[in-house]
Write a protein that holds these residues in place. Structure first.
Motif, PDB file in Angstrom:
ATOM      1  N   ALA A  70       2.182  10.097  -4.326  1.00 47.13           N
ATOM      2  CA  ALA A  70       2.229   8.686  -4.444  1.00 47.13           C
ATOM      3  C   ALA A  70       2.264   8.239  -3.115  1.00 47.13           C
ATOM      4  O   ALA A  70       1.499   6.932  -2.922  1.00 47.13           O
ATOM      5  N   LEU A  71       2.958   8.344  -2.095  1.00 50.75           N
ATOM      6  CA  LEU A  71       2.732   7.963  -0.695  1.00 50.75           C
ATOM      7  C   LEU A  71       1.332   8.072  -0.101  1.00 50.75           C
ATOM      8  O   LEU A  71       1.147   7.286   0.886  1.00 50.75           O
ATOM      9  N   MET A  81       2.514  -0.805   2.798  1.00 52.55           N
ATOM     10  CA  MET A  81       2.375  -1.329   4.030  1.00 52.55           C
ATOM     11  C   MET A  81       2.306  -2.788   3.932  1.00 52.55           C
ATOM     12  O   MET A  81       2.907  -3.346   4.846  1.00 52.55           O
ATOM     13  N   ASP A  82       1.750  -3.436   3.062  1.00 49.53           N
ATOM     14  CA  ASP A  82       1.590  -4.903   3.051  1.00 49.53           C
ATOM     15  C   ASP A  82       3.122  -5.400   2.605  1.00 49.53           C
ATOM     16  O   ASP A  82       3.579  -6.267   3.305  1.00 49.53           O
ATOM     17  N   ALA A  83       3.811  -4.819   1.819  1.00 49.69           N
ATOM     18  CA  ALA A  83       5.186  -5.093   1.332  1.00 49.69           C
ATOM     19  C   ALA A  83       5.949  -4.805   2.635  1.00 49.69           C
ATOM     20  O   ALA A  83       6.930  -5.809   3.017  1.00 49.69           O
ATOM     21  N   ILE A 253      11.969   4.905  -0.221  1.00 44.90           N
ATOM     22  CA  ILE A 253      11.969   5.872   0.798  1.00 44.90           C
ATOM     23  C   ILE A 253      11.164   4.965   2.094  1.00 44.90           C
ATOM     24  O   ILE A 253      11.871   5.143   3.130  1.00 44.90           O
ATOM     25  N   VAL A 254      10.207   4.219   1.791  1.00 37.69           N
ATOM     26  CA  VAL A 254       9.789   3.351   2.892  1.00 37.69           C
ATOM     27  C   VAL A 254      10.675   2.265   3.563  1.00 37.69           C
ATOM     28  O   VAL A 254      11.160   2.043   4.567  1.00 37.69           O
ATOM     29  N   LEU A 258      12.473   2.114   6.973  1.00 35.38           N
ATOM     30  CA  LEU A 258      12.738   0.976   8.004  1.00 35.38           C
ATOM     31  C   LEU A 258      13.737   0.645   8.334  1.00 35.38           C
ATOM     32  O   LEU A 258      14.041   0.283   9.694  1.00 35.38           O
ATOM     33  N   GLY A 259      15.034   0.514   7.649  1.00 32.52           N
ATOM     34  CA  GLY A 259      16.442   0.693   7.915  1.00 32.52           C
ATOM     35  C   GLY A 259      16.903   1.510   9.098  1.00 32.52           C
ATOM     36  O   GLY A 259      17.540   1.313  10.058  1.00 32.52           O
TER      37      GLY A 259
END
Length: 281
Positions: A70-71, A81-83, A253-254, A258-259
């Motif tokens: 899916a990634l 990537m937009d989100a 996961i994304v 980021l965190g």
């Protein structure tokens, strides 16, 4: 005789010095544990996915390779990537404002004990108020788009900056403070040349904590206020409502990466600024 006595005393001390571990070996040892835990977690994930697949509920816990597919799917990757871009914008905007407000708040409280007693309880109250209780009010006053998301981010990430900056400013030794006062130093000089340098390790600890919470605030604000540009929070809700398990896990996961990235960046900045004087790990 005196020389032989000194040598006999100091010789055992020289023999007990442990050899230094090479830097490359230390780096390898540091990474062995996390990598081993990662593979254990992947194994447990596969086992749990097999259990849910046997119950025809595989969308709840998809297999790791399905999440990876899916990634790498072009459409899903583009949406993520937009989100991610929108969530990062909200998180960084709220974090910058929280840093400025938190440091100013702490500086004011550090000037007198009566100011600390007057202002610090409100920082605690702000930290303890459930965000859900403030969501309707924030939406009414500021709308349901970018501004509302930023405000939620500020509310979640503000307290660590206030508390850690105040702790650092107050950690100056009494003797050093008295020495500056004997030299006739003003409050501004005391703050700039003594308190702030001493507070830097604590400030960067607060920065790392607030940076991680800012990402959480951006995701939470996204889920509450769904107008405007959709971030990771909106995407997570969409995937969950459509039972798109692999895409849901890929969005989570994304968001987690980021965190972690923000946390690591501020940790690196902390080591860069205060690493010479303080073991900033």
């Amino acid at each position: 005789m005196a020389t032989s006595t000194i040598e006999s005393v100091t010789a055992p001390a020289r023999r007990t010095v442990a050899p230094k571990t090479p830097r490359r070996k230390k780096s390898a040892i540091r990474w062995v544990g996390p990598i081993a835990v990662f593979f254990v977690m992947i194994g447990l994930w596969y086992g749990l996915s097999a259990i849910y697949a046997a119950k025809d509920q595989g969308y709840f816990v998809p297999y790791p390779h399905q999440v990876l597919q899916a990634l790498t799917d072009p459409d899903t990757f583009s949406d993520l990537m937009d989100a991610l871009l929108h969530s990062t914008e909200v998180a960084m905007t709220g974090l910058v404002i929280a840093i400025v407000l938190g440091m100013l708040w702490a500086i004011v409280m550090s000037q007198a004990s009566w100011l600390e007693r007057s202002l610090f309880p409100y920082a605690v109250v702000l930290q303890c108020i459930p965000i859900l209780a403030l969501v309707p009010l924030i939406g009414i006053l500021f709308g349901y788009n970018f501004q509302a998301r930023v405000i939620v981010t500020i509310l979640i990430s503000l307290f660590p900056m206030v508390s850690m900056t105040l702790f650092g400013l107050q950690s100056v030794a009494k003797q050093q403070r008295e020495l500056f006062q004997l030299q006739g130093a003003s409050r501004l000089t005391l703050l700039r040349k003594l308190q702030f340098p001493a507070a830097m390790p604590s400030i960067f600890v607060g920065l790392r904590t607030s940076a991680g919470l800012a990402v959480v605030g951006a995701i939470v604000g996204d889920q509450f206020f769904q107008r405007g540009n959709a971030g990771l929070g909106v995407l997570i809700q969409v995937y969950a409502s459509r039972l798109m398990g692999p895409q849901l896990y890929s969005a989570i996961i994304v968001a987690s990466l980021l965190g972690v990235l923000v946390f690591v960046v501020f940790g690196w900045l902390g080591r860069l600024v205060v690493g010479r004087w303080y073991d900033f790990s």
